[in-house]
Design a protein around this motif. Sequence first.
Motif, PDB file in Angstrom:
ATOM      1  N   VAL A  84       0.833  -1.205   0.000  1.00  0.00           N
ATOM      2  CA  VAL A  84       0.000   0.000   0.000  1.00  0.00           C
ATOM      3  C   VAL A  84       0.866   1.253   0.000  1.00  0.00           C
ATOM      4  CG1 VAL A  84      -1.704   1.327   1.290  1.00  0.00           C
ATOM      5  CG2 VAL A  84      -1.948  -1.150   1.086  1.00  0.00           C
ATOM      6  N   ILE A  85       1.892   1.266   0.843  1.00  0.00           N
ATOM      7  CA  ILE A  85       2.751   2.446   0.926  1.00  0.00           C
ATOM      8  C   ILE A  85       3.511   2.657  -0.378  1.00  0.00           C
ATOM      9  CG2 ILE A  85       4.793   3.388   2.073  1.00  0.00           C
ATOM     10  CD1 ILE A  85       3.737   2.173   4.673  1.00  0.00           C
ATOM     11  N   ILE A  86       4.015   1.598  -0.967  1.00  0.00           N
ATOM     12  CA  ILE A  86       4.719   1.729  -2.249  1.00  0.00           C
ATOM     13  C   ILE A  86       3.772   2.279  -3.312  1.00  0.00           C
ATOM     14  CG2 ILE A  86       5.764   0.397  -4.131  1.00  0.00           C
ATOM     15  CD1 ILE A  86       7.068  -1.363  -1.966  1.00  0.00           C
ATOM     16  N   LYS A  87       2.532   1.793  -3.335  1.00  0.00           N
ATOM     17  CA  LYS A  87       1.533   2.314  -4.275  1.00  0.00           C
ATOM     18  C   LYS A  87       1.364   3.824  -4.099  1.00  0.00           C
ATOM     19  CE  LYS A  87      -2.678   1.625  -3.064  1.00  0.00           C
ATOM     20  NZ  LYS A  87      -3.967   0.946  -2.778  1.00  0.00           N
ATOM     21  N   GLN A  88       1.289   4.278  -2.864  1.00  0.00           N
ATOM     22  CA  GLN A  88       1.088   5.704  -2.621  1.00  0.00           C
ATOM     23  C   GLN A  88       2.276   6.534  -3.105  1.00  0.00           C
ATOM     24  OE1 GLN A  88       0.101   5.236   1.658  1.00  0.00           O
ATOM     25  NE2 GLN A  88      -1.780   6.313   1.183  1.00  0.00           N
ATOM     26  N   TYR A  89       3.484   6.048  -2.854  1.00  0.00           N
ATOM     27  CA  TYR A  89       4.663   6.794  -3.294  1.00  0.00           C
ATOM     28  C   TYR A  89       4.768   6.820  -4.815  1.00  0.00           C
ATOM     29  CZ  TYR A  89       6.439   7.639   1.363  1.00  0.00           C
ATOM     30  OH  TYR A  89       6.585   8.113   2.639  1.00  0.00           O
ATOM     31  N   LEU A  90       4.416   5.710  -5.456  1.00  0.00           N
ATOM     32  CA  LEU A  90       4.406   5.698  -6.922  1.00  0.00           C
ATOM     33  C   LEU A  90       3.374   6.680  -7.460  1.00  0.00           C
ATOM     34  CD1 LEU A  90       4.703   1.879  -7.660  1.00  0.00           C
ATOM     35  CD2 LEU A  90       6.482   3.608  -7.973  1.00  0.00           C
ATOM     36  N   ALA A 110       8.246  -9.251  -3.508  1.00  0.00           N
ATOM     37  CA  ALA A 110       7.109  -8.462  -3.030  1.00  0.00           C
ATOM     38  C   ALA A 110       7.281  -6.994  -3.399  1.00  0.00           C
ATOM     39  CB  ALA A 110       6.953  -8.628  -1.518  1.00  0.00           C
ATOM     40  N   ALA A 111       8.505  -6.489  -3.301  1.00  0.00           N
ATOM     41  CA  ALA A 111       8.770  -5.096  -3.667  1.00  0.00           C
ATOM     42  C   ALA A 111       8.499  -4.865  -5.146  1.00  0.00           C
ATOM     43  CB  ALA A 111      10.212  -4.739  -3.323  1.00  0.00           C
ATOM     44  N   VAL A 112       8.949  -5.778  -5.976  1.00  0.00           N
ATOM     45  CA  VAL A 112       8.715  -5.645  -7.415  1.00  0.00           C
ATOM     46  C   VAL A 112       7.223  -5.713  -7.715  1.00  0.00           C
ATOM     47  CG1 VAL A 112       9.097  -6.674  -9.679  1.00  0.00           C
ATOM     48  CG2 VAL A 112      10.984  -6.548  -8.044  1.00  0.00           C
ATOM     49  N   ALA A 113       6.523  -6.676  -7.127  1.00  0.00           N
ATOM     50  CA  ALA A 113       5.096  -6.841  -7.387  1.00  0.00           C
ATOM     51  C   ALA A 113       4.315  -5.580  -7.025  1.00  0.00           C
ATOM     52  CB  ALA A 113       4.556  -8.040  -6.611  1.00  0.00           C
ATOM     53  N   ALA A 114       4.752  -4.886  -5.987  1.00  0.00           N
ATOM     54  CA  ALA A 114       4.059  -3.674  -5.559  1.00  0.00           C
ATOM     55  C   ALA A 114       4.181  -2.545  -6.575  1.00  0.00           C
ATOM     56  CB  ALA A 114       4.601  -3.220  -4.210  1.00  0.00           C
ATOM     57  N   ASN A 120       1.024  -8.601 -13.798  1.00  0.00           N
ATOM     58  CA  ASN A 120       2.438  -8.779 -13.434  1.00  0.00           C
ATOM     59  C   ASN A 120       2.749  -8.367 -12.004  1.00  0.00           C
ATOM     60  OD1 ASN A 120       3.152  -9.582 -16.134  1.00  0.00           O
ATOM     61  ND2 ASN A 120       2.949  -7.434 -16.725  1.00  0.00           N
ATOM     62  N   GLY A 121       1.762  -7.855 -11.295  1.00  0.00           N
ATOM     63  CA  GLY A 121       1.980  -7.412  -9.928  1.00  0.00           C
ATOM     64  C   GLY A 121       0.665  -7.115  -9.243  1.00  0.00           C
ATOM     65  N   VAL A 122       0.734  -6.284  -8.197  1.00  0.00           N
ATOM     66  CA  VAL A 122      -0.458  -6.035  -7.379  1.00  0.00           C
ATOM     67  C   VAL A 122      -0.706  -4.550  -7.162  1.00  0.00           C
ATOM     68  CG1 VAL A 122      -0.301  -8.257  -6.186  1.00  0.00           C
ATOM     69  CG2 VAL A 122       0.918  -6.276  -5.249  1.00  0.00           C
ATOM     70  N   ARG A 123      -0.040  -3.686  -7.934  1.00  0.00           N
ATOM     71  CA  ARG A 123      -0.235  -2.246  -7.774  1.00  0.00           C
ATOM     72  C   ARG A 123      -1.680  -1.876  -8.106  1.00  0.00           C
ATOM     73  NH1 ARG A 123       2.769   2.688 -11.168  1.00  0.00           N
ATOM     74  NH2 ARG A 123       1.628   4.403 -10.137  1.00  0.00           N
ATOM     75  N   GLY A 124      -2.292  -1.124  -7.208  1.00  0.00           N
ATOM     76  CA  GLY A 124      -3.655  -0.670  -7.450  1.00  0.00           C
ATOM     77  C   GLY A 124      -3.707   0.363  -8.565  1.00  0.00           C
ATOM     78  N   VAL A 125      -4.786   0.361  -9.324  1.00  0.00           N
ATOM     79  CA  VAL A 125      -4.916   1.230 -10.486  1.00  0.00           C
ATOM     80  C   VAL A 125      -5.665   2.499 -10.098  1.00  0.00           C
ATOM     81  CG1 VAL A 125      -5.756   1.430 -12.843  1.00  0.00           C
ATOM     82  CG2 VAL A 125      -4.946  -0.787 -11.988  1.00  0.00           C
ATOM     83  N   GLY A 126      -4.944   3.637 -10.184  1.00  0.00           N
ATOM     84  CA  GLY A 126      -5.570   4.925  -9.893  1.00  0.00           C
ATOM     85  C   GLY A 126      -4.939   6.026 -10.710  1.00  0.00           C
ATOM     86  N   SER A 127      -4.572   5.716 -11.940  1.00  0.00           N
ATOM     87  CA  SER A 127      -3.792   6.664 -12.741  1.00  0.00           C
ATOM     88  C   SER A 127      -4.545   7.947 -13.025  1.00  0.00           C
ATOM     89  CB  SER A 127      -3.358   6.007 -14.056  1.00  0.00           C
ATOM     90  OG  SER A 127      -4.483   5.544 -14.781  1.00  0.00           O
ATOM     91  N   ALA A 128      -5.858   7.892 -13.122  1.00  0.00           N
ATOM     92  CA  ALA A 128      -6.619   9.107 -13.397  1.00  0.00           C
ATOM     93  C   ALA A 128      -6.571  10.081 -12.231  1.00  0.00           C
ATOM     94  CB  ALA A 128      -8.072   8.746 -13.717  1.00  0.00           C
TER      95      ALA A 128
END
Length: 269
Positions: A84-90, A110-114, A120-128
Amino acid sequence: MPVPLKSQPSFKDDLATAQRPLTGMWVCSGSPLVAEICAGSGLDWLLIDAEHSPNGLESVLAQLQAINGYPVTAVVRPPVNDTVIIKQYLDLGAQSLLIPMVHTPDDAAAAVAATRYPPNGVRGVGSALARSARWNRIPDYLSVAAQTITVIVQIESSQAVENVEAIMAVDGIDAVFIGPSDLAASMGVLGEQENPRVVAAVEHCIKAANAAGMPVGVNAFAEPMALHYMSAGVDFILTGADVALLARGSEALAAKYINSFDAGPSASY
């Protein structure tokens, strides 16, 4: 009509074209103004730290914005290897991440998947909603995002040193960074970054990374150790911190202008 945008290069792009070790410093104050001052220093890269510094999402965002436009690359260290934290920083727009406390290949995976969108991973989609995609002003961001992100994992324990080859073999790891301070602590010699055992462990990781063709970095504030590791084959290095430079510089002013007077007048001949 919206301005057409594209993602900027990340740290792996700098490393791929570097002809010498890339030199950087920590930015730990939490101040965008200080970050901008450091960005104009002529250094190659800055590490905005959120593990041991008073940085949260808002202050990291402000520092990324302050640094942007200067000829320096920003790397951000999240406080923990957490999806979750990696997603926020990205989503803030951090493209180069230094993930702390990676001890095993599973930690690295796990770091790569985030950092990767499904499948290919688990990053949540919120690009908009996110600065990373410039609010969907970067065309095809979802399909190209992985190419614009640098994943650096931190080797800072005896366990990580033992696993360094396996960690580097994880697909998606772009570089490894060695932290002698925590490494020394894990080896039972807290505060002894220059202990021969610690130095030998660092050198082992450097040699392993060089053999694997993996970019490798290290933290070394003491100039003799920094020069030693640069000669040993590191590709990037941190050699100071904004807060440390301010602390030592202010102490030097006190010593020069106050302590000399406190000592009293000089003895006459």
